[in-house]
Design an enzyme around this catalytic site. Structure first.
Site, PDB file in Angstrom:
ATOM      1  N   LYS A  39     -25.376 -32.114  25.066  1.00  0.00           N
ATOM      2  CA  LYS A  39     -24.077 -31.586  25.127  1.00  0.00           C
ATOM      3  C   LYS A  39     -23.472 -31.899  26.711  1.00  0.00           C
ATOM      4  O   LYS A  39     -24.296 -31.697  27.691  1.00  0.00           O
ATOM      5  CB  LYS A  39     -24.025 -30.163  24.995  1.00  0.00           C
ATOM      6  CG  LYS A  39     -22.465 -29.563  25.122  1.00  0.00           C
ATOM      7  CD  LYS A  39     -22.583 -28.476  24.299  1.00  0.00           C
ATOM      8  CE  LYS A  39     -21.000 -27.641  24.213  1.00  0.00           C
ATOM      9  NZ  LYS A  39     -20.314 -28.618  23.612  1.00  0.00           N
ATOM     10  N   GLY A  44     -28.709 -29.595  32.600  1.00  0.00           N
ATOM     11  CA  GLY A  44     -29.776 -30.343  32.290  1.00  0.00           C
ATOM     12  C   GLY A  44     -28.897 -31.863  32.073  1.00  0.00           C
ATOM     13  O   GLY A  44     -29.456 -32.839  32.515  1.00  0.00           O
ATOM     14  N   CYS A  45     -27.963 -31.682  31.162  1.00  0.00           N
ATOM     15  CA  CYS A  45     -27.251 -32.960  30.707  1.00  0.00           C
ATOM     16  C   CYS A  45     -26.636 -33.649  31.816  1.00  0.00           C
ATOM     17  O   CYS A  45     -26.383 -34.832  32.080  1.00  0.00           O
ATOM     18  CB  CYS A  45     -26.356 -32.775  29.538  1.00  0.00           C
ATOM     19  SG  CYS A  45     -27.355 -32.224  28.336  1.00  0.00           S
ATOM     20  N   THR A  46     -25.877 -32.671  32.657  1.00  0.00           N
ATOM     21  CA  THR A  46     -25.230 -33.112  33.765  1.00  0.00           C
ATOM     22  C   THR A  46     -26.127 -33.801  34.763  1.00  0.00           C
ATOM     23  O   THR A  46     -25.916 -34.868  35.369  1.00  0.00           O
ATOM     24  CB  THR A  46     -24.413 -32.052  34.480  1.00  0.00           C
ATOM     25  OG1 THR A  46     -23.468 -31.469  33.644  1.00  0.00           O
ATOM     26  CG2 THR A  46     -23.626 -32.661  35.768  1.00  0.00           C
ATOM     27  N   ALA A  49     -27.170 -37.154  33.614  1.00  0.00           N
ATOM     28  CA  ALA A  49     -26.071 -38.130  33.566  1.00  0.00           C
ATOM     29  C   ALA A  49     -25.888 -38.661  35.286  1.00  0.00           C
ATOM     30  O   ALA A  49     -25.432 -39.812  35.287  1.00  0.00           O
ATOM     31  CB  ALA A  49     -24.787 -37.763  32.898  1.00  0.00           C
TER      32      ALA A  49
END
EC number: 1.11.1.24
Length: 156
Positions: A39, A44-46, A49
Site C-alpha cells: 500500500k 515499509g512501502c514508503t 519506494a
C-alpha cells in the site's frame, strides 16, 4: 510464487497517469525490476519506494526499468509519487490480478504481499524475493542480481 528460470507473464496495467503499461514493450530492450508492495504511504512501502528512488541512477546504469505494483488506484499513485519524487513507474493492479499471476503470497491471507522479481531483457525471471518484513532488502538484492546480468540496451 514464480521462480527464477520461469518466463515472466506479460500484462497490461494503468500507470499513475492512467496510461497503459505493457511489460512486453520492454522485452529485448531493458531488464526489469518488478516489485509488488502492499500500500502507498505506509511505513515499509514508503521506505522501500524511497530506497528504489535513491538507487534509481544505479538501476538505470544497469539498463533496468524499475516498476512498482500495488492495488492502489492511479490517483493514489500520483500523490505517492509526487510526495516522494519517485522517478519510476507505479502501476495500479485492482483486485491483485497481476500479483496473482506472479504468485505473490498474501500476508496472513489478507494483506497484499511484498515481492520483487528481476526479469532479464529476454523476459526470463532471474530472481524472485518474498519478504513482508524486510522491504529494503528487496532493493539491495535486486541490484546485486542486475549487476550479474548483461546490461540491456539503452535505446529508447
Amino acid at each position: 510464487m514464480l521462480q527464477p528460470g520461469t518466463a515472466a507473464p506479460d500484462f497490461e496495467l494503468k500507470n499513475a497517469q492512467g496510461e497503459t503499461f505493457r511489460l512486453a514493450d520492454l522485452r529485448n530492450r531493458k531488464n526489469v525490476v518488478l516489485y509488488f508492495y502492499p500500500k502507498n504511504d505506509t511505513r515499509g512501502c514508503t521506505a522501500e519506494a524511497c530506497s528504489f528512488r535513491d538507487q534509481f541512477e544505479i538501476f538505470q546504469e544497469q539498463g533496468a526499468e524499475v516498476v512498482g505494483v500495488s492495488s492502489d488506484n492511479s490517483a493514489s499513485h500520483q500523490k505517492f509519487s509526487a510526495k516522494y519524487q519517485l522517478p519510476f513507474t507505479l502501476l495500479s493492479d485492482p483486485g491483485g490480478r497481476v500479483a496473482k499471476m506472479y504468485g505473490v503470497p498474501k500476508t496472513l491471507g489478507l494483506i497484499p504481499g511484498r515481492a520483487t522479481f528481476v526479469i532479464d531483457k529476454s523476459g526470463e525471471i532471474k530472481y524472485a524475493f518474498n519478504s513482508q518484513l524486510k522491504p529494503l532488502e528487496h532493493v539491495q538484492n535486486a541490484l546485486k542480481i542486475l549487476q550479474q546480468l548483461p546490461a540491456a540496451s539503452t535505446e529508447q
